[in-house]
Design a protein around this motif. Structure first.
Motif, PDB file in Angstrom:
ATOM      1  N   GLU A   1       0.825  -1.201   0.000  1.00 13.66           N
ATOM      2  CA  GLU A   1       0.000   0.000   0.000  1.00 13.66           C
ATOM      3  C   GLU A   1       0.865   1.260   0.000  1.00 13.66           C
ATOM      4  N   ARG A   2       0.222   2.367  -0.344  1.00 14.94           N
ATOM      5  CA  ARG A   2       0.939   3.631  -0.432  1.00 14.94           C
ATOM      6  C   ARG A   2       1.532   4.023   0.924  1.00 14.94           C
ATOM      7  N   VAL A   3       2.743   4.483   0.854  1.00 18.53           N
ATOM      8  CA  VAL A   3       3.449   4.924   2.054  1.00 18.53           C
ATOM      9  C   VAL A   3       3.741   6.409   1.906  1.00 18.53           C
ATOM     10  N   PHE A   4       3.356   7.187   2.906  1.00 22.23           N
ATOM     11  CA  PHE A   4       3.622   8.626   2.927  1.00 22.23           C
ATOM     12  C   PHE A   4       4.726   8.881   3.945  1.00 22.23           C
ATOM     13  N   PRO A   5       5.972   8.920   3.510  1.00 13.91           N
ATOM     14  CA  PRO A   5       7.077   9.015   4.473  1.00 13.91           C
ATOM     15  C   PRO A   5       7.165  10.352   5.194  1.00 13.91           C
ATOM     16  N   PHE A   6       6.613  11.415   4.606  1.00 11.38           N
ATOM     17  CA  PHE A   6       6.770  12.746   5.204  1.00 11.38           C
ATOM     18  C   PHE A   6       5.464  13.264   5.805  1.00 11.38           C
ATOM     19  N   ALA A   7       4.443  12.447   5.830  1.00 11.78           N
ATOM     20  CA  ALA A   7       3.152  12.880   6.364  1.00 11.78           C
ATOM     21  C   ALA A   7       3.072  12.571   7.850  1.00 11.78           C
ATOM     22  N   PRO A   8       2.352  13.393   8.603  1.00 18.25           N
ATOM     23  CA  PRO A   8       2.170  13.092  10.028  1.00 18.25           C
ATOM     24  C   PRO A   8       1.306  11.845  10.210  1.00 18.25           C
ATOM     25  N   LYS A   9       1.481  11.176  11.323  1.00 14.78           N
ATOM     26  CA  LYS A   9       0.722   9.959  11.575  1.00 14.78           C
ATOM     27  C   LYS A   9      -0.764  10.245  11.766  1.00 14.78           C
ATOM     28  N   GLU A  10      -1.080  11.421  12.256  1.00 17.08           N
ATOM     29  CA  GLU A  10      -2.466  11.815  12.447  1.00 17.08           C
ATOM     30  C   GLU A  10      -2.706  13.151  11.771  1.00 17.08           C
ATOM     31  N   GLY A  11      -3.939  13.369  11.374  1.00 19.10           N
ATOM     32  CA  GLY A  11      -4.284  14.619  10.722  1.00 19.10           C
ATOM     33  C   GLY A  11      -4.187  14.524   9.215  1.00 19.10           C
ATOM     34  N   SER A  12      -4.588  15.589   8.534  1.00 18.99           N
ATOM     35  CA  SER A  12      -4.590  15.615   7.072  1.00 18.99           C
ATOM     36  C   SER A  12      -3.212  15.948   6.536  1.00 18.99           C
ATOM     37  N   LYS A  13      -3.028  15.627   5.264  1.00 16.16           N
ATOM     38  CA  LYS A  13      -1.750  15.873   4.593  1.00 16.16           C
ATOM     39  C   LYS A  13      -1.853  17.178   3.826  1.00 16.16           C
ATOM     40  N   LYS A  14      -0.862  18.004   3.941  1.00 16.35           N
ATOM     41  CA  LYS A  14      -0.874  19.305   3.283  1.00 16.35           C
ATOM     42  C   LYS A  14       0.448  19.516   2.548  1.00 16.35           C
ATOM     43  N   GLY A  15       0.331  20.153   1.369  1.00 13.89           N
ATOM     44  CA  GLY A  15       1.519  20.549   0.645  1.00 13.89           C
ATOM     45  C   GLY A  15       2.125  19.425  -0.178  1.00 13.89           C
ATOM     46  N   ILE A  16       3.147  19.813  -0.940  1.00 13.02           N
ATOM     47  CA  ILE A  16       3.809  18.865  -1.839  1.00 13.02           C
ATOM     48  C   ILE A  16       4.517  17.779  -1.060  1.00 13.02           C
ATOM     49  N   LEU A  17       5.251  18.168  -0.018  1.00 13.71           N
ATOM     50  CA  LEU A  17       6.103  17.225   0.688  1.00 13.71           C
ATOM     51  C   LEU A  17       5.301  16.170   1.425  1.00 13.71           C
ATOM     52  N   GLN A  18       4.257  16.588   2.137  1.00  8.58           N
ATOM     53  CA  GLN A  18       3.491  15.627   2.922  1.00  8.58           C
ATOM     54  C   GLN A  18       2.681  14.673   2.045  1.00  8.58           C
ATOM     55  N   ASN A  19       2.375  15.074   0.816  1.00  9.28           N
ATOM     56  CA  ASN A  19       1.599  14.212  -0.073  1.00  9.28           C
ATOM     57  C   ASN A  19       2.473  13.291  -0.921  1.00  9.28           C
ATOM     58  N   ILE A  20       3.771  13.371  -0.770  1.00  8.87           N
ATOM     59  CA  ILE A  20       4.642  12.443  -1.504  1.00  8.87           C
ATOM     60  C   ILE A  20       4.401  11.026  -0.985  1.00  8.87           C
ATOM     61  N   ASN A  21       4.171  10.108  -1.909  1.00 10.07           N
ATOM     62  CA  ASN A  21       3.918   8.722  -1.540  1.00 10.07           C
ATOM     63  C   ASN A  21       4.528   7.796  -2.580  1.00 10.07           C
ATOM     64  N   PHE A  22       4.786   6.580  -2.162  1.00  3.32           N
ATOM     65  CA  PHE A  22       5.299   5.567  -3.081  1.00  3.32           C
ATOM     66  C   PHE A  22       4.708   4.220  -2.705  1.00  3.32           C
TER      67      PHE A  22
ATOM     68  N   ASN B   1       0.500  15.334  -4.891  1.00  6.45           N
ATOM     69  CA  ASN B   1      -0.522  16.230  -5.421  1.00  6.45           C
ATOM     70  C   ASN B   1      -0.665  17.434  -4.510  1.00  6.45           C
ATOM     71  N   PHE B   2      -1.081  18.537  -5.096  1.00  4.76           N
ATOM     72  CA  PHE B   2      -1.228  19.784  -4.337  1.00  4.76           C
ATOM     73  C   PHE B   2      -2.091  20.728  -5.158  1.00  4.76           C
ATOM     74  N   LYS B   3      -2.448  21.858  -4.587  1.00  2.90           N
ATOM     75  CA  LYS B   3      -3.262  22.868  -5.253  1.00  2.90           C
ATOM     76  C   LYS B   3      -2.471  24.151  -5.449  1.00  2.90           C
ATOM     77  N   ILE B   4      -2.779  24.831  -6.573  1.00  5.91           N
ATOM     78  CA  ILE B   4      -2.191  26.127  -6.879  1.00  5.91           C
ATOM     79  C   ILE B   4      -3.320  27.139  -7.001  1.00  5.91           C
ATOM     80  N   ALA B   5      -3.217  28.215  -6.269  1.00 10.29           N
ATOM     81  CA  ALA B   5      -4.209  29.291  -6.307  1.00 10.29           C
ATOM     82  C   ALA B   5      -5.610  28.780  -5.987  1.00 10.29           C
ATOM     83  N   LYS B   6      -5.714  27.742  -5.180  1.00  5.14           N
ATOM     84  CA  LYS B   6      -6.962  27.208  -4.649  1.00  5.14           C
ATOM     85  C   LYS B   6      -7.847  26.520  -5.688  1.00  5.14           C
TER      86      LYS B   6
END
Length: 924
Positions: A455-476, A515-520
């Protein structure tokens, strides 16, 4: 002298007195002995019953009015008193207790409940001295008998005209009894036929005990009209065991109270509610090609509560035969499935004749499904349909294969999946697949396919809470796919030769994305993928050899591998456009939703994996040793592609015709309209890909479905039909060439379509939606010719109770239910300026219920290009209450045939039937 006479007289008197005294003593002794004997042998004197009437119950208590020495009575022979428990009773008119007759009378809607006995009737009489109860009907004000008894003991129910029941012996005499028995439907999967019920009726019935009844002048029928059945089997004398069987002597069938020659010297009717083993009755008929035959003769085995088996076969007098085995199995909350195997030896004509032929065909089907609750982390499933390519077309039992006659492919899949839920979760599956083309008789197999994923692993995401930004959404994640692929034919299938050309390969994939958003408003996704392919066989091409007349290809066995990578990104958004026309308008608003997307992908060249050889023309050609890889080959050229896609939907808000509705009605004008194309930045020529346009919508309250698609090529073609690196508009053409197109249309309508709607309305036509206005306009113009039939329908139904309803619902409803489904497909090809219609066909099917029990059905298609009908089936059905009759005819097919059937619906008597068929002429 006188004194002597007197003395003599007194002496005689004394003697007589003495003798009388002795006689008295003797009689006293005899009477005493008799009294002692009577007291020792007679049963105790029956005690009168004291009746205490209460509102809802009747309590019966004994009163000792005669003193009896209980030490001198035998308690073993004492008769059990009646009504030891409480009796509940009620009656609508009156309840009468007669101390003189020792009886209780209950009149009009009388009911009593005693232990497991329930009795309802117009009149009930309880004799508490004889311990008997009698029940019967009563007359209403018109002089007709009503309120027939309803007697239930345990789960057995009898509905007679009258009944007399003894509580002590548990025996009863029943007049005109009716008992409805439910019958098991056969096997787990319904192999033994559908369930149903049968009614046992008799003029006189003697209840011997709880489980045995003796019948006199009985009738057995599955008719719902018990008093006047369409048919019944007359039983002169018989033995009836509820929920088990009926055994009878000479019996014959009556249809509409007319005796028929359908008779047997003795009969056995199973009434079991559980599955039981038994004979499967065959069908007798005759075929022009194979002679007389027995079909579907066999035996059903109720092996256990979890599995059953039905073995059936066919035999024809020309030597053809078929064998079938069908089994179903099921275990609640664990799994269920079924297995079917068919083998047939088809012989046409007679041995020694020039048109003699023999063909052996088979078919194997297996279905297995596991309950998801059985094991959430492990699952096994199977769906197998494998066999001879010509099985469904050449089968002896064409009636059972009509639905599969047009099948062009057979597909199978057996899979096992295992999940290891610990983070990160790992899924492993092993699958065997089978794909068989029945026209070409080519079979493709994967034995097996191994798939594994992490399954997808998010190495830079917090264990709890939502993922924000480019770095936290990186997964492999990691994916593995391995296959052993086999291609063979019908002749080599299930033989050792089918493995000669087997190819094995595996592919490892590691995708990394974010994945991330630009200008909302702009959604951006980016990805990098690395693929590595393993093979156990490669090739080597040598230069052209004039002696061999070809460039030899050598196969090299052994492990080899190659790796590739690619990267990509996409940007998308959603644009909403709303056009408001006002709430007082029919169309209040139209909303247009646009979803544009731009993507980019890059795949570098793997030129290092390519070699060269000289072909027969002396030209240098490139090849890769991995070109036979089953899971992808290296790419020779760079791929640098920009993709563009635009998706559109169009919706409208219209005012509802229902004045009580608070919200407007939402309808879809255009479900989808999509444009897709791409541009390869690395291509030396023809960088712009053809433009693909697809769309679809649903109209007339979603009764009509329209789908279309087309491909437009921006480049021109030369005289040989090859694309050239010149835009079509610069070559004197349009902006793009339409190379191919397709469209499908389907519409469903019925008598309900034309029924006028009722309910609160604000006006006549002012409140109709856009769909309804177009709908009515379409049918008023297209079907106007049908309006002149109104007089015919009204004249025919003028005596019918539903005439007023028919007038209200319009000329198209005329109380004859019908439905019609129409489909149209069109295909166009212009890739080489051929301007050709490749497909142009109409499909239609429907049903017409001429009456409540008459139904006509039809389905067909017409090829406008070929000017001929496709597979056509015409038939009718007649519901004969307890019987059914149907006829099917396939006139326009190479194996044209027809089939007629009439038989009893109920499963217990379903073998009382008559069939007639015309088998297809295989010489055509």
């Amino acid at each position: 002298m006188n004194l002597q006479k007197l003395s003599h007289t007194f002496t005689k008197i004394g003697f007589i007195a003495l003798q009388a005294k002795r006689l008295y003593i003797l009689l006293t002794v005899i009477i005493f002995c008799c009294n002692q004997s009577v007291q020792a042998q007679e049963p105790p004197v029956k005690k009168p019953l004291k009746i205490e009437a209460k509102k809802d119950s009747l309590v019966v208590n004994p009163i000792d009015t005669v003193k009896v020495d209980t030490t001198k009575t035998d308690s073993l022979n004492q008769k059990k008193p009646l009504l030891l428990d409480q009796i509940e009773r009620k009656a609508k008119d009156y309840e009468k207790i007669s101390q003189r007759e020792k009886k209780i009378y209950l009149y009009n809607e009388a009911e009593i409940y005693y232990q497991d006995i329930e009795l309802k009737a117009g009149i009930i009489v309880i004799d508490y001295i004889k311990n008997e109860v009698s029940a019967g009907r009563i007359k209403d004000t018109a002089g007709n008998f009503t309120q027939a008894p309803y007697f239930k003991q345990g789960s057995n129910v009898v509905e007679p005209d009258s009944i007399r029941f003894n509580f002590d012996t548990q025996k009863a005499l029943i007049w005109n009894s009716k008992s409805e028995q439910s019958v098991s439907g056969g096997g787990i999967g319904g192999i033994g036929g559908g369930g149903g019920g049968i009614t046992v009726k008799a003029e006189i019935t003697k209840k011997e005990n709880d489980s045995v009844y003796y019948l006199y002048e009985g009738k057995l029928t599955t008719s719902e009209n018990i008093d006047d059945p369409e048919y019944y089997i007359r039983i002169r004398k018989g033995k009836f065991v509820p929920k088990k069987k009926v055994i009878a002597g000479f019996s014959n069938m009556y249809i509409a109270d007319v005796p028929t020659p359908i008779a047997v010297p003795f009969a056995y009717f199973p009434l079991t509610q559980s599955r039981t083993s038994g004979l499967i009755f065959p069908t007798f008929s005759q075929s022009n090609e194979r002679g007389f035959f027995l079909q579907n003769l066999g035996y059903y085995f109720a092996i256990s509560d979890y599995v059953d088996l039905a073995l059936t076969g066919d035999y024809f007098t020309n030597g053809s035969f078929g064998i079938r085995g069908e089994s179903s199995y099921s275990k609640r909350y664990r799994f269920n499935g079924g297995l079917s195997f068919r083998f047939e030896n088809n012989i046409t004509s007679q041995r020694g004749f020039p048109d003699f032929s023999q063909q052996r065909v088979f078919n194997l089907r297996w279905r297995h499904s596991q309950d998801p609750k059985a094991n959430p982390n492990s699952r096994f499933s199977a769906s197998v349909n494998v066999g001879s390519s010509q099985f469904f077309r050449q089968s002896l039992n064409q009636l059972n294969n009509t639905g599969d006659f047009l099948r062009n492919t057979l597909n199978s899949s057996i899979s096992y999946t295992k999940t290891f839920p610990a983070y990160p979760a790992v899924n492993i599956s092993l699958t065997a697949t089978h794909n068989q083309n029945t026209n070409t008789e080519i079979i493709n197999l994967t034995l097996p396919t191994l798939q594994a994923s992490v399954e997808r692993v998010f190495p830079f995401a917090p264990k709890e809470g939502s993922k924000k930004g480019i770095l936290q959404n990186i997964n492999f994640q990691y994916n593995l796919r391995g296959e052993n692929r086999i291609q063979t034919t019908d002749d080599d299938f299930l033989s050792a030769d089918m493995f000669n050309d087997a190819r094995v390969g595996a592919r490892h994939t590691i995708p990394v994305s974010t994945n991330f958003k630009i200008a909302k408003y702009l959604s951006v996704s980016a990805n990098v993928n690395y693929d590595e392919t393993w093979v156990l066989e490669t090739i080597r091409r040598r230069d052209f050899d004039p002696v061999l007349g070809e460039a030899p290809t050598d196969t090299i066995n052994g492990f080899d591998r190659f790796g590739q990578y690619n990267l990509g990104a996409s940007v998308g958004t959603t644009v909403y456009g709303t056009f408001n026309f006002g709430e007082d308008k029919k169309i209040q608003a139209i909303r247009h939703v646009i979803r544009p997307s731009i993507s980019y992908s890059f795949t570098p060249s793997s030129e290092r994996l390519f070699d060269e050889f000289i072909d027969q023309n002396g030209n240098v050609q490139q090849f890769t040793r991995f070109q036979n890889s089953i899971l992808g080959t290296p790419s020779l050229a760079n791929s640098n592609i920009i993709g563009i896609s635009i998706a559109n939907t169009l919706e409208a808000k219209v005012r509802s015709r229902d004045s009580t509705a608070k919200e407007p009605k939402k309808i879809s004008i255009l479900n989808s309209l999509n444009f897709n194309t791409s541009y390869n930045l690395a291509a030396d020529s023809l960088p712009l890909a053809p433009i693909r346009v697809t769309g679809g919508t649903r109209l007339f309250n979603e009764k009509m479905s329209i789908n279309f698609g087309g491909t437009f090529d921006p480049y021109a073609i030369d005289n040989s039909g090859r694309r050239i690196n010149t835009l079509n508009i610069k070559n004197g053409g349009g902006l793009a060439r339409l190379t191919n197109a397709n469209a499908t249309l389907s519409y469903s309508l019925s008598n309900e379509t034309f029924k006028r709607k009722t309910g609160p309305q604000e006006g006549n036509d002012n409140n109709r939606s856009v769909e309804e206005e177009v709908d009515n306009a379409f049918f008023e113009s297209g079907f106007a010719a049908g309006r002149n039939q109104r007089g015919f329908f009204n004249e025919r139904e003028e005596k019918d109770d539903n005439e007023e309803e028919a007038k209200e619902n319009g000329p198209y409803n005329h109380i004859i239910p019908w439905d019609l489904r129409i489909g149209y497909s069109l295909g166009y090809n212009n890739s080489n300026r051929q301007n050709q219609i490749t497909n142009n066909a109409i499909q239609f099917s429907g049903n017409v219920s001429l009456s409540e029990k008459w139904r006509i059905r039809f389905s067909s298609s017409y090829d406008i290009l070929g000017q001929g009908f496709g597979f056509t089936n015409l038939g009718f059905e007649r519901d004969l209450d307890s019987w059914r009759m149907n006829f099917d005819w396939q006139p326009f097919r190479e194996n044209g045939t027809w089939f007629f059937f009439i038989g009893i619906k109920g499963s217990i008597l379903q073998d009382i039937k008559w069939e007639k068929r015309r088998d297809p002429d295989r010489r055509l």
